[in-house]
Design an enzyme around this catalytic site. Structure first.
Site, mmCIF file in Angstrom:
data_model
loop_
_atom_site.group_PDB
_atom_site.id
_atom_site.type_symbol
_atom_site.label_atom_id
_atom_site.label_comp_id
_atom_site.label_asym_id
_atom_site.label_seq_id
_atom_site.Cartn_x
_atom_site.Cartn_y
_atom_site.Cartn_z
ATOM 1 N N ASP A 220 -6.541 10.530 -5.995
ATOM 2 C CA ASP A 220 -6.932 9.640 -7.094
ATOM 3 C C ASP A 220 -5.810 9.536 -8.132
ATOM 4 O OD1 ASP A 220 -9.355 9.255 -5.878
ATOM 5 O OD2 ASP A 220 -10.493 10.552 -7.240
ATOM 6 N N ASP B 235 0.836 -1.203 0.000
ATOM 7 C CA ASP B 235 0.000 0.000 0.000
ATOM 8 C C ASP B 235 0.867 1.249 0.000
ATOM 9 O OD1 ASP B 235 0.759 0.425 2.622
ATOM 10 O OD2 ASP B 235 -1.244 0.294 3.459
ATOM 11 N N GLU C 245 -6.030 2.225 -0.620
ATOM 12 C CA GLU C 245 -4.696 2.377 -1.230
ATOM 13 C C GLU C 245 -3.891 1.088 -1.210
ATOM 14 O OE1 GLU C 245 -4.171 3.806 3.112
ATOM 15 O OE2 GLU C 245 -5.752 3.607 1.611
ATOM 16 N N ASN D 231 -4.132 13.053 0.498
ATOM 17 C CA ASN D 231 -5.510 13.551 0.419
ATOM 18 C C ASN D 231 -5.697 14.826 1.238
ATOM 19 O OD1 ASN D 231 -6.739 11.703 -1.337
ATOM 20 N ND2 ASN D 231 -7.046 10.213 0.300
ATOM 21 N N HIS E 19 -8.510 15.255 -2.698
ATOM 22 C CA HIS E 19 -8.829 13.893 -3.126
ATOM 23 C C HIS E 19 -8.564 13.674 -4.615
ATOM 24 C CE1 HIS E 19 -10.528 12.294 0.609
ATOM 25 N NE2 HIS E 19 -10.954 13.527 0.836
#
Length: 313
Positions: free
Chosen positions: A205, A188, A231, A196, A201
């Protein structure tokens, strides 16, 4: 209501997504109507992790079986090394069984050779099933779109959790059947919440998509990269020993270190932590135990400072 004269309507144009040679215009009550030509034949997979995938049939024969030399290798229970082939004969397709152990079935009956008709269901052994269909360009595109949407994460393009679960079960069965190794990498993004919180956000992304793009570039074509959740990502490595899986994880992490992405007008470096586990390391061959082992090592990598791989307890 007054009659509509054909000359009052301009010629219809083909949709931009459909090649012009796959459509024709016909007159219905004086109005030109666009009609898609049923100019292609497909095999539509009905079961397994690849359910929904299509194979377009043309003039060349296609072959099925466990052997890698087949045009469409299928490794499943009851599949022979060379199981069946489909050939074009005139305007029709014919399926031919290649003396398979568990047989080829058309319309529920075992056959040595059979001419295929629209809607026929073809079963190769006990598990691989296809529908034979004659269709048009738009329907083919729709089937492909449905397959992608059912197997891929819409944001990143990686395989989704559902496909991962099915694929991992199939890969474990393959490894047991052939006495080979299977490894997974669970990784991850480090400090993803910070991305974020500090950048928004949308940039979060973008980071997820960046990780998938870079990760795929560091892997073999046959490796499976899936979004596990949030993630977290999983990589499935067929026929890979623990040491090889650890090296693959290091390649992915190094690729991420070396490939920043633009965020808010500046380059942002993303790192990841990874845990590696192999089927030979767990007492019982199950996807849950394999991922649990990788997950424990992922958390060990985080506890040791992140941006690293743990492949041993």
């Amino acid at each position: 209501m007054p009659a509509v004269r054909p000359e009052e309507h301009p010629p219809l144009r083909s949709p931009s997504s459909v090649p012009p040679d796959t459509v024709r215009a016909t007159a219905v009550h004086g109005v030109r109507v666009l009609e898609l030509l049923r100019d292609r034949t497909l095999l539509w997979r009905l079961d397994g992790p690849d359910a929904g995938q299509t194979i377009r049939l043309g003039p060349d024969e296609v072959t099925f079986g466990r052997d890698p030399s087949c045009t469409h290798p299928i490794d499943g229970v009851g599949m022979s090394r060379l199981h069946a082939r489909i050939v074009r004969e005139g305007d029709a397709h014919v399926v031919v069984d290649l003396d398979s152990t568990n047989g080829t079935f058309v319309r529920g009956e075992r056959v040595a050779r059979a001419k295929l008709e629209e809607g026929d269901v073809i079963q190769l052994g006990p598990q691989a099933t296809f529908r034979y269909t004659v269709t048009d360009a738009r329907h083919e595109a729709l089937i492909q779109q449905l397959f992608v949407s059912s197997t891929r994460d819409p944001l990143t393009g990686a395989y989704n959790r559902r496909h991962l679960d099915e694929r991992l079960r199939a890969e474990i069965s393959h490894a047991i059947r052939h006495g080979t190794e299977l490894s997974v990498i669970l990784f991850d993004i480090d400090h993803f919440k910070r991305i974020n919180d500090e950048h928004g956000h949308a940039e979060g992304d973008a980071a997820l998509k960046h990780v998938v793009h870079v990760g795929l570039g560091a892997l073999r074509a046959e490796d499976v990269l899936a979004r596990y959740g949030g993630e977290e990502f999983v990589i499935v490595l067929r026929g890979t020993l623990p040491a090889g899986a650890a090296r693959a994880a290091e390649r992915v992490l190094e690729a991420l270190r070396s490939a920043p992405f633009e965020c808010g007008g500046r380059d942002l470096h993303v790192t990841a932590s990874a845990g590696v586990a192999s089927l030979s390391e767990i007492p019982w061959p199950s996807s849950a135990d394999l991922l649990a082992k990788a997950d424990a090592r992922l958390y060990a990598a985080k506890a040791a400072g992140r941006d690293r791989v743990h492949s041993q307890d």
